[in-house]
Motif scaffolding. Sequence first.
Motif, PDB file in Angstrom:
ATOM      1  N   GLU A  12      -5.345   5.215 -14.462  1.00  0.00           N
ATOM      2  CA  GLU A  12      -4.172   5.376 -13.602  1.00  0.00           C
ATOM      3  C   GLU A  12      -3.229   4.198 -13.783  1.00  0.00           C
ATOM      4  N   TRP A  13      -3.815   3.018 -13.957  1.00  0.00           N
ATOM      5  CA  TRP A  13      -2.989   1.824 -14.104  1.00  0.00           C
ATOM      6  C   TRP A  13      -2.180   1.820 -15.375  1.00  0.00           C
ATOM      7  N   SER A  14      -2.792   2.275 -16.484  1.00  0.00           N
ATOM      8  CA  SER A  14      -2.022   2.245 -17.714  1.00  0.00           C
ATOM      9  C   SER A  14      -0.865   3.226 -17.618  1.00  0.00           C
ATOM     10  N   VAL A  15      -1.073   4.343 -16.940  1.00  0.00           N
ATOM     11  CA  VAL A  15       0.025   5.292 -16.729  1.00  0.00           C
ATOM     12  C   VAL A  15       1.108   4.638 -15.878  1.00  0.00           C
ATOM     13  N   PHE A  16       0.671   3.954 -14.834  1.00  0.00           N
ATOM     14  CA  PHE A  16       1.616   3.276 -13.940  1.00  0.00           C
ATOM     15  C   PHE A  16       2.464   2.258 -14.701  1.00  0.00           C
ATOM     16  N   SER A  17       1.809   1.419 -15.521  1.00  0.00           N
ATOM     17  CA  SER A  17       2.517   0.375 -16.250  1.00  0.00           C
ATOM     18  C   SER A  17       3.574   0.980 -17.156  1.00  0.00           C
ATOM     19  N   ASN A  79      -2.399   3.932  -4.856  1.00  0.00           N
ATOM     20  CA  ASN A  79      -1.874   3.977  -6.219  1.00  0.00           C
ATOM     21  C   ASN A  79      -0.369   3.794  -6.165  1.00  0.00           C
ATOM     22  N   PRO A  80       0.171   2.742  -6.759  1.00  0.00           N
ATOM     23  CA  PRO A  80       1.607   2.484  -6.635  1.00  0.00           C
ATOM     24  C   PRO A  80       2.475   3.479  -7.410  1.00  0.00           C
ATOM     25  N   PHE A  95       3.287 -10.863   0.172  1.00  0.00           N
ATOM     26  CA  PHE A  95       2.148 -11.229   1.000  1.00  0.00           C
ATOM     27  C   PHE A  95       1.090 -10.138   0.937  1.00  0.00           C
ATOM     28  N   VAL A  96      -0.153 -10.544   0.643  1.00  0.00           N
ATOM     29  CA  VAL A  96      -1.291  -9.621   0.653  1.00  0.00           C
ATOM     30  C   VAL A  96      -2.415 -10.280   1.453  1.00  0.00           C
ATOM     31  N   ILE A  97      -3.459  -9.509   1.761  1.00  0.00           N
ATOM     32  CA  ILE A  97      -4.615 -10.080   2.449  1.00  0.00           C
ATOM     33  C   ILE A  97      -5.493 -10.847   1.463  1.00  0.00           C
ATOM     34  N   GLY A  98      -5.825 -10.231   0.322  1.00  0.00           N
ATOM     35  CA  GLY A  98      -6.786 -10.830  -0.615  1.00  0.00           C
ATOM     36  C   GLY A  98      -8.205 -10.419  -0.260  1.00  0.00           C
ATOM     37  N   LEU A  99      -9.200 -11.243  -0.609  1.00  0.00           N
ATOM     38  CA  LEU A  99     -10.633 -10.960  -0.374  1.00  0.00           C
ATOM     39  C   LEU A  99     -11.058  -9.618  -1.002  1.00  0.00           C
ATOM     40  N   GLY A 100     -10.417  -9.289  -2.133  1.00  0.00           N
ATOM     41  CA  GLY A 100     -10.803  -8.084  -2.855  1.00  0.00           C
ATOM     42  C   GLY A 100     -10.134  -6.816  -2.363  1.00  0.00           C
ATOM     43  N   LEU A 101      -9.332  -6.909  -1.299  1.00  0.00           N
ATOM     44  CA  LEU A 101      -8.740  -5.693  -0.719  1.00  0.00           C
ATOM     45  C   LEU A 101      -7.497  -5.230  -1.487  1.00  0.00           C
ATOM     46  N   ASP A 102      -6.524  -6.120  -1.669  1.00  0.00           N
ATOM     47  CA  ASP A 102      -5.224  -5.679  -2.177  1.00  0.00           C
ATOM     48  C   ASP A 102      -4.607  -6.595  -3.226  1.00  0.00           C
ATOM     49  N   GLU A 103      -5.270  -7.723  -3.552  1.00  0.00           N
ATOM     50  CA  GLU A 103      -4.643  -8.656  -4.503  1.00  0.00           C
ATOM     51  C   GLU A 103      -4.659  -8.133  -5.936  1.00  0.00           C
ATOM     52  N   HIS A 104      -5.683  -7.313  -6.274  1.00  0.00           N
ATOM     53  CA  HIS A 104      -5.725  -6.771  -7.636  1.00  0.00           C
ATOM     54  C   HIS A 104      -4.589  -5.769  -7.831  1.00  0.00           C
ATOM     55  N   ILE A 105      -4.375  -4.933  -6.825  1.00  0.00           N
ATOM     56  CA  ILE A 105      -3.264  -3.974  -6.877  1.00  0.00           C
ATOM     57  C   ILE A 105      -1.954  -4.740  -7.004  1.00  0.00           C
ATOM     58  N   LYS A 107      -1.341  -7.743  -8.202  1.00  0.00           N
ATOM     59  CA  LYS A 107      -1.156  -8.368  -9.522  1.00  0.00           C
ATOM     60  C   LYS A 107      -0.743  -7.344 -10.571  1.00  0.00           C
ATOM     61  N   LYS A 108      -1.383  -6.179 -10.511  1.00  0.00           N
ATOM     62  CA  LYS A 108      -1.007  -5.112 -11.459  1.00  0.00           C
ATOM     63  C   LYS A 108       0.437  -4.674 -11.214  1.00  0.00           C
ATOM     64  N   MET A 109       0.818  -4.575  -9.952  1.00  0.00           N
ATOM     65  CA  MET A 109       2.192  -4.163  -9.643  1.00  0.00           C
ATOM     66  C   MET A 109       3.186  -5.206 -10.126  1.00  0.00           C
TER      67      MET A 109
END
Length: 331
Positions: A12-17, A79-80, A95-105, A107-109
């Motif tokens: 999904e991410w490669s499609v998004f990018s 999914n963005p 601003f994100v929460i982090g702790l594995g919740l939303d920081e990976h999304i 960074k990809k965005m």
Amino acid sequence: MRWGSLARRSLEWSVFSLVVAVVVSGCDRSLSETDSWPNKPGPKVVVSFAPLYCFAVNVAGDDAAVKNVMTTTGPHDFNPTEQDARLLSQADIMFVIGLGLDEHIAKKMKDGSGNTKLRIVELAERIPKEKLCEGVCTHAHHKDDPDHKHDLDPHVWLSPEHAIYLVKAIRDELKAADPERAANYDRRAAEYIAKLEKLKADGLAMLAGKADNRLISFHDSLAYFADCFRLEIRGVLTPKPGQEPDEREMKKLIRICTDETKPTRVIAVEPQYSKSNSGEVLRKELELKGVNNPVLAEIDTLETVKPADLTPDWYEQRMRANLAELAEKLK
Ligand SMILES: [Zn+2]
């Protein structure tokens, strides 16, 4: 990994990018209303999901523009879209929460948006480590391996006490980015923190004197909330958000709830997962097993929002609705 599999999302991410690359490089048509930034003198701020919008907008006031990304799909399932990427392409801070919740999304965005200058701030990093916990342990192997590691529970926004740390972190970031208006950010943050302190005090008063302060959580999201409002989470209904309990897990919950020393009759269900009937299945089982008046309590974990509902006081309103629901259902 507890909070969603990245591998599952790589396609999904490669499609998004790809979509974003097209949008950012080849698109100069005028932005639609939801993409466009209001004209404010300070930094352009994006937040990952709704509670952070309330925290940021209350500190930003008329000095900085704040936009929210996730609405009806929350951080566990997000999914963005290309519109989200357009938003990020012009932002200064996210601003994100982090702790594995939303920081990976996030960074990809950021990568997809082409905005290399965007500063992503993981707000939970600013909460003292000793105030973070691992959530409710539902691992079956716990007894055999007491030292096994859990990820830290990211649901910090559900405790007003923790929310205050997030608001202070937002304040400090806005002051650093926009020192000219530092006094305004200080003033509004102090005003909002006073409201959060009032929210905590009112919640404690609403739940004071409940002999029965135990509940089953729908997904593992209420540890900080329970800690703040002196409730006890006795178990978790869905192992992952949206994943129904199997027979073994259901039996374990029935055992927990029918424990005579700590009978548990309130089962949290979430409006976001209204199609799940596992809460009602458990409630009926408890009724059959003689638990006195088992009930469902609708608790919003504030992970999703209808865009039209998202006002600066939405967080306080929804938290107060949760507290009122528990004040009614707990005895
Ligand atoms: Zn959650």
